[in-house]
Write an enzyme that holds these catalytic residues in place. Structure first.
Site, PDB file in Angstrom:
ATOM      1  N   CYS A  50       0.951  -1.187  -0.049  1.00 47.57           N
ATOM      2  CA  CYS A  50       0.190  -0.042   0.038  1.00 47.57           C
ATOM      3  C   CYS A  50       0.729   1.303   0.113  1.00 47.57           C
ATOM      4  O   CYS A  50       0.144   2.351  -0.244  1.00 47.57           O
ATOM      5  CB  CYS A  50      -0.845  -0.070   1.281  1.00 47.57           C
ATOM      6  SG  CYS A  50      -0.035  -0.011   2.714  1.00 47.57           S
ATOM      7  N   SER A 194      -6.748  -6.679   5.540  1.00 48.98           N
ATOM      8  CA  SER A 194      -8.142  -6.735   6.110  1.00 48.98           C
ATOM      9  C   SER A 194      -8.005  -7.723   7.410  1.00 48.98           C
ATOM     10  O   SER A 194      -8.846  -7.383   8.182  1.00 48.98           O
ATOM     11  CB  SER A 194      -9.034  -7.422   5.257  1.00 48.98           C
ATOM     12  OG  SER A 194      -9.314  -6.356   3.989  1.00 48.98           O
TER      13      SER A 194
END
Length: 434
Positions: A50, A194
Site C-alpha cells: 500500500c 483486512s
C-alpha cells in the site's frame, strides 16, 4: 550479474503518484514478465504494497537495468518517464542488499518495525517463483532478508515497539470517535491487510465486525476467525452496512472507487472512514459530508514521527543487526564467487596429473599395479598440498571488498577458461550452500 533495486515509496512520492504506480493482480504479473524480459535483466521480483512498489532485479549493466525497469514502471503507471523518475530511488550492489534487509526489518515502513512487510515479501517471492522470474541470486537475497527480519523482531522487539499501519489508523480513529469499545466496525476486503484489521479491531474491543468482500466465501472465512461477533456480506449490501457502521476500514485491490459519497446517508452518529488501499477505495468527497471523517495514507504520515520515536533503542539495535547481516552476506557472496575458479583450477590440475600418469604408464609398462597406485597417490597428494594453501587463502581474500580480483588473477596465471568455472562448479557450489 549484480542486484539492482528501483522503486518508489511513501518516503519518495506523494500518494497520488503511488496510486498511479500501484500494480496488483494480473497487472503485477504482466509487469513482472515485462521487466524480466528486458535486455539487461536476468531475474525479477516485485514488492508491491500500500505504500511502496519496488523492483528487485539481477542485471548485467547498471544503467541498462535502471533504464529498462524505469521505462516499464512508467508504462504501467501511465506517467511519463520524467514525471516518475523524480520519485524513484535506486540501490545497487551492496546498497541493494542493505535496502532489502532494512525493508524486511520494517525500517523503511511508514510505521517503523511493522511486521506485515515480511508476509508481503514472502508473497512477492512466491509469485516470482511461480512465474519463473526468480533465480538463484534473488532466491538467496530474499531468503536471507526474511531471516534477517525475523532475527530483528526476535532480538529487539521492534515489531512490538512499532504499531501496525492499521494500529496507527485506529489511533487516529479514536481521536475522532473516542473509545472504540463496543463500536460497530465494517472491514471492506478480505486480504492480509483486512485480516490484520479484523484482529486489531477485536483487540480494540469493538462490539461487532462486518466483513464485506467481492467473494463472499473469503469474507465468511475472515469473519469466522474473528474473536468478536462478526458476519460476512457481499459488496452489493455495502450501502446498508455503511449506514450501521461507526468505523469503516477499506483495503481492497480494486482499481476504482469502492465507496462513493452518495452511498453514505446522513445520520446523527459520528463516523470515521480509514482508507488503506492503493489506489484509494473511498471517494475523497466524503470528507464534505456532515459527521464523517476520512483518513488515508497521506493522513497517516503524520503518525510516522511518533512511530519513529517509539522504541528508539530497538530501532538502533535493528540497524546494527542489518549492518552485521549485510557484511556477512556480502562476504559469503564474494567468497562464493571465487569458488568456481578454484574448482576449475583443481580440475585442470587433476587433468594434468591424469595426463602425466598416463604418459608414465606408457613409458614404464612393466610397473606392477601396486607400484603404479602408489605413484599415482603420491603425485595427487603433492598437487593437493601445493594447491591447498593458495586456494584456501584466495577464498579468504575474496571475502573482502575487491576480492574478485584474486579470481581474475588465478584465471590469468593458470590460463583458465573464463567459462569453465561456471560449467564445472555450478552444481558443486549449489550443493555446498544448501
Amino acid at each position: 550479474m549484480t542486484i539492482l533495486v528501483v522503486g518508489l515509496s511513501h518516503r519518495s512520492a506523494p500518494v497520488a503518484v503511488l496510486e498511479r504506480a500501484a500494480v496488483t493482480g494480473d497487472d503485477l504479473v504482466k509487469l513482472l514478465h515485462e521487466v524480466n524480459d528486458s535486455v539487461h535483466v536476468a531475474e525479477t521480483l516485485i514488492v508491491s504494497t500500500c505504500n511502496r512498489i519496488e523492483v528487485y532485479a539481477v542485471v548485467d549493466k547498471f544503467h541498462g537495468g535502471v533504464s529498462d525497469i524505469s521505462e516499464s514502471l512508467a508504462r504501467h503507471s501511465g506517467l511519463t518517464l520524467d514525471e516518475l523518475s523524480r520519485h524513484l530511488y535506486v540501490h545497487y550492489e551492496d546498497r541493494a542488499v542493505q535496502h532489502a534487509f532494512s525493508v524486511a526489518c520494517g525500517l523503511e515502513s511508514m510505521v517503523v518495525g511493522e511486521s506485515q512487510i515480511l508476509g508481503q515479501i514472502r508473497t512477492a517471492f512466491k509469485l516470482a517463483q511461480a512465474e519463473g522470474t526468480v533465480g538463484r541470486d534473488l532466491h538467496e537475497l530474499t531468503q536471507q532478508a526474511l531471516r534477517v527480519g525475523k532475527r530483528a523482531h526476535a532480538e529487539t522487539g521492534v515489531d512490538q515497539a512499532g504499531a501496525s499501519l492499521v494500529g496507527v489508523g485506529l489511533q487516529v480513529a479514536a481521536g475522532h470517535l473516542g473509545d472504540l469499545e463496543g463500536r460497530h466496525a465494517l472491514v471492506i476486503g478480505a486480504g492480509s491487510m483486512s485480516a490484520l484489521a479484523v484482529s486489531t479491531l477485536a483487540r480494540a474491543g469493538v462490539g461487532e465486525i462486518v466483513v464485506a468482500n467481492r467473494t463472499l466465501e473469503r469474507a465468511v472465512r475472515l469473519a469466522e476467525g474473528s474473536e468478536v461477533p462478526a458476519r460476512a456480506i457481499e459488496l452489493s449490501d455495502l450501502t446498508a452496512a455503511l449506514d450501521e457502521a461507526d468505523l469503516v476500514i477499506s483495503c481492497t485491490g480494486a482499481t476504482g472507487l469502492v465507496i462513493t459519497a452518495d452511498q453514505i446517508t446522513y445520520n446523527r452518529r459520528e463516523r470515521f472512514l480509514l482508507d488503506l488501499a492503493l489506489p484509494h477505495d473511498i471517494d475523497p468527497a466524503v470528507r464534505e459530508l456532515p459527521g464523517v471523517a476520512l483518513a488515508g495514507l497521506d493522513d497517516l504520515r503524520t503518525a510516522e514521527e511518533a512511530a519513529h520515536a517509539v522504541g528508539p533503542r530497538a530501532v538502533e539495535a535493528v540497524r546494527r543487526i542489518v549492518a552485521d547481516e549485510v557484511a556477512g552476506f556480502l562476504s559469503a557472496a564474494r567468497a562464493a564467487a571465487v569458488a568456481p575458479t578454484v574448482v576449475a583450477l583443481r580440475s585442470k590440475a587433476a587433468d594434468v596429473v591424469d595426463a602425466e600418469l598416463a604418459r608414465l604408464s606408457g613409458r614404464l609398462p612393466a610397473l606392477d599395479e601396486r607400484d603404479r597406485a602408489e605413484i599415482a597417490q603420491t603425485v595427487r597428494r603433492v598437487v593437493d598440498k601445493l594447491l591447498h594453501a593458495p586456494t584456501v587463502r584466495v577464498k579468504e581474500l575474496a571475502s573482502a571488498p575487491g576480492g574478485d580480483t584474486y579470481a581474475d588473477a588465478l584465471r590469468e596465471l593458470f590460463d583458465l577458461d573464463p567459462k569453465a568455472p561456471e560449467a564445472v562448479a555450478r552444481p558443486d557450489i549449489e550443493g555446498s550452500t544448501s
